[in-house]
Design a protein around this motif. Sequence first.
Motif, PDB file in Angstrom:
ATOM      1  N   VAL A   1      23.574  10.571  -2.603  1.00 36.93           N
ATOM      2  CA  VAL A   1      24.937  11.016  -2.304  1.00 36.93           C
ATOM      3  C   VAL A   1      24.931  12.195  -1.320  1.00 36.93           C
ATOM      4  N   LEU A   2      23.960  13.096  -1.483  1.00 40.36           N
ATOM      5  CA  LEU A   2      23.893  14.299  -0.631  1.00 40.36           C
ATOM      6  C   LEU A   2      23.731  13.956   0.851  1.00 40.36           C
ATOM      7  N   LYS A   3      23.177  12.775   1.120  1.00 39.54           N
ATOM      8  CA  LYS A   3      22.987  12.376   2.522  1.00 39.54           C
ATOM      9  C   LYS A   3      24.322  12.226   3.251  1.00 39.54           C
ATOM     10  N   PHE A   4      25.386  11.999   2.473  1.00 42.78           N
ATOM     11  CA  PHE A   4      26.691  11.713   3.088  1.00 42.78           C
ATOM     12  C   PHE A   4      27.676  12.875   2.921  1.00 42.78           C
ATOM     13  N   LEU A   5      27.192  13.972   2.309  1.00 41.68           N
ATOM     14  CA  LEU A   5      28.059  15.135   2.060  1.00 41.68           C
ATOM     15  C   LEU A   5      28.022  16.059   3.278  1.00 41.68           C
ATOM     16  N   SER A   6      29.180  16.531   3.708  1.00 46.37           N
ATOM     17  CA  SER A   6      29.198  17.428   4.873  1.00 46.37           C
ATOM     18  C   SER A   6      28.468  18.733   4.513  1.00 46.37           C
ATOM     19  N   PRO A   7      27.895  19.428   5.527  1.00 48.16           N
ATOM     20  CA  PRO A   7      27.021  20.579   5.248  1.00 48.16           C
ATOM     21  C   PRO A   7      27.674  21.675   4.393  1.00 48.16           C
ATOM     22  N   LYS A   8      28.973  21.879   4.542  1.00 43.48           N
ATOM     23  CA  LYS A   8      29.615  22.933   3.738  1.00 43.48           C
ATOM     24  C   LYS A   8      30.241  22.396   2.457  1.00 43.48           C
ATOM     25  N   GLY A   9      29.952  21.137   2.152  1.00 40.20           N
ATOM     26  CA  GLY A   9      30.583  20.500   1.000  1.00 40.20           C
ATOM     27  C   GLY A   9      30.056  20.997  -0.343  1.00 40.20           C
ATOM     28  N   ARG A  10      30.781  20.624  -1.377  1.00 46.66           N
ATOM     29  CA  ARG A  10      30.393  21.034  -2.736  1.00 46.66           C
ATOM     30  C   ARG A  10      30.239  19.823  -3.639  1.00 46.66           C
ATOM     31  N   ILE A  11      29.541  20.074  -4.742  1.00 47.68           N
ATOM     32  CA  ILE A  11      29.391  19.034  -5.765  1.00 47.68           C
ATOM     33  C   ILE A  11      29.874  19.625  -7.080  1.00 47.68           C
ATOM     34  N   VAL A  12      30.879  19.005  -7.651  1.00 47.66           N
ATOM     35  CA  VAL A  12      31.409  19.479  -8.940  1.00 47.66           C
ATOM     36  C   VAL A  12      31.049  18.426  -9.990  1.00 47.66           C
ATOM     37  N   VAL A  13      30.298  18.871 -10.998  1.00 44.82           N
ATOM     38  CA  VAL A  13      29.806  17.938 -12.010  1.00 44.82           C
ATOM     39  C   VAL A  13      30.320  18.363 -13.385  1.00 44.82           C
ATOM     40  N   VAL A  14      30.990  17.447 -14.059  1.00 42.92           N
ATOM     41  CA  VAL A  14      31.509  17.735 -15.406  1.00 42.92           C
ATOM     42  C   VAL A  14      30.582  17.060 -16.401  1.00 42.92           C
ATOM     43  N   VAL A  15      29.978  17.854 -17.279  1.00 43.29           N
ATOM     44  CA  VAL A  15      28.971  17.265 -18.162  1.00 43.29           C
ATOM     45  C   VAL A  15      28.863  18.028 -19.489  1.00 43.29           C
ATOM     46  N   ASN A  16      28.575  17.282 -20.537  1.00 40.30           N
ATOM     47  CA  ASN A  16      28.289  17.912 -21.827  1.00 40.30           C
ATOM     48  C   ASN A  16      26.768  17.883 -21.971  1.00 40.30           C
ATOM     49  N   ASP A  17      26.120  18.920 -21.413  1.00 39.87           N
ATOM     50  CA  ASP A  17      24.665  18.896 -21.275  1.00 39.87           C
ATOM     51  C   ASP A  17      23.966  19.436 -22.523  1.00 39.87           C
ATOM     52  N   LYS A  18      24.111  18.717 -23.634  1.00 44.19           N
ATOM     53  CA  LYS A  18      23.552  19.273 -24.874  1.00 44.19           C
ATOM     54  C   LYS A  18      22.025  19.262 -24.900  1.00 44.19           C
ATOM     55  N   HIS A  19      21.407  18.474 -24.030  1.00 44.94           N
ATOM     56  CA  HIS A  19      19.942  18.492 -23.980  1.00 44.94           C
ATOM     57  C   HIS A  19      19.423  19.395 -22.859  1.00 44.94           C
ATOM     58  N   ASN A  20      20.323  20.122 -22.216  1.00 41.69           N
ATOM     59  CA  ASN A  20      19.953  21.079 -21.160  1.00 41.69           C
ATOM     60  C   ASN A  20      19.087  20.441 -20.056  1.00 41.69           C
ATOM     61  N   LEU A  21      19.562  19.320 -19.542  1.00 42.79           N
ATOM     62  CA  LEU A  21      18.808  18.602 -18.514  1.00 42.79           C
ATOM     63  C   LEU A  21      19.242  18.969 -17.096  1.00 42.79           C
ATOM     64  N   TYR A  22      20.413  19.569 -16.965  1.00 45.99           N
ATOM     65  CA  TYR A  22      20.954  19.793 -15.617  1.00 45.99           C
ATOM     66  C   TYR A  22      20.286  20.919 -14.826  1.00 45.99           C
ATOM     67  N   PRO A  23      19.734  21.950 -15.484  1.00 43.22           N
ATOM     68  CA  PRO A  23      19.001  22.936 -14.683  1.00 43.22           C
ATOM     69  C   PRO A  23      17.845  22.278 -13.905  1.00 43.22           C
ATOM     70  N   GLU A  24      17.136  21.353 -14.563  1.00 43.56           N
ATOM     71  CA  GLU A  24      16.029  20.679 -13.854  1.00 43.56           C
ATOM     72  C   GLU A  24      16.566  19.796 -12.718  1.00 43.56           C
ATOM     73  N   ILE A  25      17.670  19.104 -12.976  1.00 44.38           N
ATOM     74  CA  ILE A  25      18.247  18.230 -11.931  1.00 44.38           C
ATOM     75  C   ILE A  25      18.653  19.078 -10.724  1.00 44.38           C
ATOM     76  N   GLN A  26      19.308  20.207 -11.014  1.00 43.11           N
ATOM     77  CA  GLN A  26      19.739  21.110  -9.932  1.00 43.11           C
ATOM     78  C   GLN A  26      18.533  21.600  -9.117  1.00 43.11           C
ATOM     79  N   GLU A  27      17.481  21.977  -9.853  1.00 45.38           N
ATOM     80  CA  GLU A  27      16.301  22.497  -9.159  1.00 45.38           C
ATOM     81  C   GLU A  27      15.648  21.422  -8.286  1.00 45.38           C
ATOM     82  N   ARG A  28      15.527  20.223  -8.861  1.00 43.74           N
ATOM     83  CA  ARG A  28      14.894  19.147  -8.074  1.00 43.74           C
ATOM     84  C   ARG A  28      15.702  18.810  -6.825  1.00 43.74           C
ATOM     85  N   LEU A  29      17.016  19.019  -6.907  1.00 46.55           N
ATOM     86  CA  LEU A  29      17.863  18.714  -5.744  1.00 46.55           C
ATOM     87  C   LEU A  29      17.890  19.873  -4.752  1.00 46.55           C
TER      88      LEU A  29
END
Length: 396
Positions: A336-364
């Motif tokens: 998806v990031l390939k098609f996002l304009s350089p100043k664009g944002r990503i808003v993600v709504v999630v119930n991250d009870k297993h705390n997986l999103y910090p790793e996803i953010q870092e990998r991205l």
Amino acid sequence: MALAPVRSTMTPGVQSSFTPFTDFHLITNRTAIKSLNLNWAERDLPERIRTKHVHRLHPYLGKFIPQLVEIFLRKYSPRVVCDPFCGSGTTLVQSLELGINSVGSDISDFNCLLTSVKTADYDLDELEREIKDICQRTIGEVHHRLLEERGVYIVDNYLSRWFAPAALKTLLLYRSLIDDYVYKDVLKIILARSARSARLTTHFDLDFPKRPQRDPYYCYKHSRTCEPTQTAAQFIKRYSYDTIKRIQEFSELRGDASVNIMHGDSRFLEFPSFDLVLTSPPYVGLIDYHEQHRYAYELLGLDWNASNEIGAATNGNSRLAKKAYVDGITATFENVLKFLSPKGRIVVVVNDKHNLYPEIQERLGLRLEDRIERHVNRRTGRRADDFFESILVWKS
Ligand SMILES: C[S@@+](CC[C@H](N)C(=O)[O-])C[C@H]1O[C@@H](n2cnc3c(N)ncnc32)[C@H](O)[C@@H]1O
């Protein structure tokens, strides 16, 4: 009305004493979302408002609240917004309401069908005529003759296990008539919604019934003995009129914007360009998105692609399943990031009870610009929820 300076004092487990924010039209790009109390309880944002107009054309488990989407669309006012897990189309419908162009994709054929029915533009008189005509032909006197003419018969399969014979005949007759009309997709959604209600199941377990319920049972919803339904005509009638009303309501609100719906695996799709991603991804081991609408796949012959669902409930939430989930979500955002304009944002709504999103953010390689925690406390029916949801705002 002035924008009330409501500040949430919420920390997990503590109820806010401030009135939750509901003046959605007052949001601008200067609004500090963190300063708003978004911890709506049922009384602040009742179900009928959360499921306004086309949002309730068909039940869908795992939908996000349209008003939450509206807040972020007003805050960031994108030129084009993308939801790569568009589900029942909440982001696309709200974008259309605000006159914002949108693109959405989903692995589930049924979800794409539902989203396209919600966002399509109709000749309302013709739509009403068609919906009433097929309804009358299916449940009026003429249906006896049509059943014979159309050769509607029941074979032993998923459908004959999950529907009483009379209900199934009505559904199959309706299905056989759909090709006579222009607005086929709307009729498919009315048929699917009627079928969902006409299944041999208990009133309290319409979301994930495990086996057909053929005998009377004690009903937790109605506190008495209930019987599984034998007929479908009443649902076809009710949902026909409800669909006309909801599409008419939305036609008064829809703005002038394009909507692009793509069916497929968002890890590999080629998107047009956009400047905001606004999405709520599937979560690990929570919901089987194809299975929840199995009756519709069976009736309408839709494309079954469950094995490519990310985080499917059938795969559980073992260590291995979590790893596959993190890989799947990371791969989707990488694409998806390939098609996002350089100043664009990503808003993600999630119930991250297993705390997986910090790793996803870092990998991205993304930066966390904002993080808003929301207390979800809706006490309706037997599916009473009480948990925390995070809204992550990422920038590259
Ligand atoms: C939480 S739901 C989104 C609900 C949506 N926000 C709404 O309001 O209806 C997640 C969606 O992701 C979809 N999904 C799962 N794996 C996918 C994949 N590989 N590619 C595209 N969509 C996928 C599911 O079918 C489901 O509709």
